[in-house]
Motif scaffolding. Structure first.
Motif, PDB file in Angstrom:
ATOM      1  N   THR A  58       0.866  -1.171   0.000  1.00 16.39           N
ATOM      2  CA  THR A  58       0.000   0.000   0.000  1.00 16.39           C
ATOM      3  C   THR A  58       0.903   1.222   0.000  1.00 16.39           C
ATOM      4  OG1 THR A  58      -1.747  -1.158   1.196  1.00 16.39           O
ATOM      5  CG2 THR A  58      -1.824   1.248   1.189  1.00 16.39           C
ATOM      6  N   TYR A  59       0.667   2.127  -0.922  1.00 13.52           N
ATOM      7  CA  TYR A  59       1.500   3.323  -1.074  1.00 13.52           C
ATOM      8  C   TYR A  59       0.748   4.524  -0.495  1.00 13.52           C
ATOM      9  CZ  TYR A  59       4.901   0.883  -3.913  1.00 13.52           C
ATOM     10  OH  TYR A  59       5.883   0.028  -4.337  1.00 13.52           O
ATOM     11  N   TYR A  60       1.463   5.294   0.321  1.00 11.06           N
ATOM     12  CA  TYR A  60       0.902   6.456   0.994  1.00 11.06           C
ATOM     13  C   TYR A  60       1.674   7.711   0.604  1.00 11.06           C
ATOM     14  CZ  TYR A  60      -1.106   2.940   4.163  1.00 11.06           C
ATOM     15  OH  TYR A  60      -1.784   1.874   4.692  1.00 11.06           O
ATOM     16  N   CYS A  61       0.943   8.803   0.406  1.00 13.41           N
ATOM     17  CA  CYS A  61       1.621  10.089   0.292  1.00 13.41           C
ATOM     18  C   CYS A  61       1.493  10.822   1.613  1.00 13.41           C
ATOM     19  CB  CYS A  61       1.073  10.920  -0.863  1.00 13.41           C
ATOM     20  SG  CYS A  61      -0.608  11.527  -0.673  1.00 13.41           S
ATOM     21  N   ALA A  62       2.438  11.711   1.861  1.00 12.36           N
ATOM     22  CA  ALA A  62       2.496  12.396   3.143  1.00 12.36           C
ATOM     23  C   ALA A  62       3.151  13.756   2.979  1.00 12.36           C
ATOM     24  CB  ALA A  62       3.282  11.556   4.151  1.00 12.36           C
ATOM     25  N   ALA A  63       2.892  14.643   3.942  1.00 10.14           N
ATOM     26  CA  ALA A  63       3.477  15.978   3.948  1.00 10.14           C
ATOM     27  C   ALA A  63       4.153  16.232   5.274  1.00 10.14           C
ATOM     28  CB  ALA A  63       2.398  17.029   3.688  1.00 10.14           C
ATOM     29  N   ALA A  64       5.341  16.807   5.221  1.00 11.26           N
ATOM     30  CA  ALA A  64       6.113  17.138   6.422  1.00 11.26           C
ATOM     31  C   ALA A  64       6.087  18.648   6.636  1.00 11.26           C
ATOM     32  CB  ALA A  64       7.549  16.645   6.268  1.00 11.26           C
ATOM     33  N   PRO A  65       6.365  19.092   7.851  1.00 10.46           N
ATOM     34  CA  PRO A  65       6.356  20.532   8.132  1.00 10.46           C
ATOM     35  C   PRO A  65       7.359  21.296   7.276  1.00 10.46           C
ATOM     36  CG  PRO A  65       6.349  19.278  10.167  1.00 10.46           C
ATOM     37  CD  PRO A  65       6.576  18.306   9.062  1.00 10.46           C
TER      38      PRO A  65
END
Length: 127
Positions: A93-100
């Motif tokens: 399962t591939y997830y996208c994410a955002a960091a500060p």
């Protein structure tokens, strides 16, 4: 409400290609560092790739370097992951994410660094 939504997953044969999309909405993500992670059953979440939204900083995990490409389309507020020469071990399962904003360096390899996540999209590669 800030939201990341992945799409583009599916089933392919070994050697095939897929392009995943991550659509951002609800707030500006242009100041954030973005990333792709993946998680296979029974395994920890693994770093795949990272990019500053402007495209000025890009990095890849060892397992995908040379086969995957991460890029953004600021006009569409969307991040992409182009995956070539897919192998069965890429199944996850591939997830996208955002960091500060302002996050750089090896901390980007850690899922805990990222504060926004999508719901995930499944990629299955078979012989």
């Amino acid at each position: 409400q800030a939201q990341l939504v992945e799409s583009g997953g599916g089933s392919v044969q070994t050697g095939g290609s897929l392009t995943l999309s991550c659509a951002a909405s609800g707030r500006t993500f242009s100041d954030k560092v973005m990333g792709w992670f993946r998680q296979a059953p029974g395994k920890e979440r693994e770093f795949v790739a990272t990019i500053h939204w402007s495209g000025i900083m890009i990095g890849y995990g060892e397992a995908v370097r040379g086969r995957f490409a991460i890029f953004t389309d600021e006009a569409k507020n969307t991040m992409y992951l182009r995956m070539n020469n897919l192998q069965p071990e890429d199944t996850a399962t591939y997830y996208c994410a955002a960091a500060p904003p302002g996050t750089y360096g090896s901390v980007l390899l850690r899922p805990t660094t990222f504060d926004y996540w999508g719901q995930g999209t499944q990629v299955t590669v078979s012989d």
